[in-house]
Design a protein around this motif. Structure first.
Motif, PDB file in Angstrom:
ATOM      1  N   GLY A  66      34.038 -93.599   0.367  1.00 51.19           N
ATOM      2  CA  GLY A  66      33.757 -93.835  -1.037  1.00 51.19           C
ATOM      3  C   GLY A  66      32.663 -94.856  -1.291  1.00 51.19           C
ATOM      4  O   GLY A  66      32.186 -94.996  -2.417  1.00 51.19           O
ATOM      5  N   ARG A  67      32.267 -95.578  -0.256  1.00 58.50           N
ATOM      6  CA  ARG A  67      31.195 -96.565  -0.406  1.00 58.50           C
ATOM      7  C   ARG A  67      29.954 -96.203   0.396  1.00 58.50           C
ATOM      8  O   ARG A  67      28.835 -96.505  -0.007  1.00 58.50           O
ATOM      9  N   PHE A  68      30.145 -95.580   1.559  1.00 55.12           N
ATOM     10  CA  PHE A  68      29.036 -95.223   2.442  1.00 55.12           C
ATOM     11  C   PHE A  68      28.830 -93.715   2.424  1.00 55.12           C
ATOM     12  O   PHE A  68      29.788 -92.946   2.292  1.00 55.12           O
ATOM     13  N   THR A  69      27.574 -93.313   2.587  1.00 49.21           N
ATOM     14  CA  THR A  69      27.244 -91.891   2.666  1.00 49.21           C
ATOM     15  C   THR A  69      26.273 -91.657   3.809  1.00 49.21           C
ATOM     16  O   THR A  69      25.220 -92.304   3.870  1.00 49.21           O
ATOM     17  N   ILE A  70      26.633 -90.723   4.695  1.00 49.48           N
ATOM     18  CA  ILE A  70      25.749 -90.351   5.789  1.00 49.48           C
ATOM     19  C   ILE A  70      25.006 -89.079   5.399  1.00 49.48           C
ATOM     20  O   ILE A  70      25.581 -88.172   4.784  1.00 49.48           O
ATOM     21  N   SER A  71      23.726 -89.042   5.736  1.00 51.25           N
ATOM     22  CA  SER A  71      22.925 -87.866   5.445  1.00 51.25           C
ATOM     23  C   SER A  71      21.819 -87.759   6.474  1.00 51.25           C
ATOM     24  O   SER A  71      21.528 -88.729   7.174  1.00 51.25           O
TER      25      SER A  71
END
Length: 118
Positions: A66-71
């Protein structure tokens, strides 16, 4: 083989954001997962997030969900970790890793320091 170089670390205040990048080179067409781990002094490396390159499926550690996003951009060999609402507990060296179809052990970058402090 694959070479990985992380960038984007630094000092940020609690509640702030940072975006880490990982540049991959070499046999990038054989990568099936990219992941981020982190490590603090005296502790083992801790899983943060993973992305399967063919499907785009991702998963996260509960502590960052909910705080980090991997892309990532498979064609360019770039993997990113967007970190929002950072907390002092997120302070660590962050490592990018790549797992290849042909190899049993993942490849690691040199790491980038993230410090969350007022």
């Amino acid at each position: 083989q694959v070479q990985l170089v992380e960038s984007g670390g630094g000092l940020v205040q609690p509640g702030g954001s940072l975006r880490l990048s990982c540049a991959a080179s070499g046999r990038t067409n054989r990568i099936y997962t990219m992941a981020w781990f982190r490590q603090t002094p005296g502790n083992e490396r801790e899983f943060v997030a993973r992305r399967w390159t063919s499907s785009g499926t991702t998963n996260y550690a509960d502590s960052v969900k909910g705080r980090f996003t991997i892309s990532g951009d498979n064609a360019k060999g770039i993997e990113c970790l967007q970190m929002n609402r950072l907390q002092p507990a997120d302070t660590a060296i962050y490592y990018c890793t790549a797992s290849l179809y042909d190899d049993t052990s993942p490849y690691w970058g040199q790491g980038t320091q993230v410090t969350v402090s007022a």
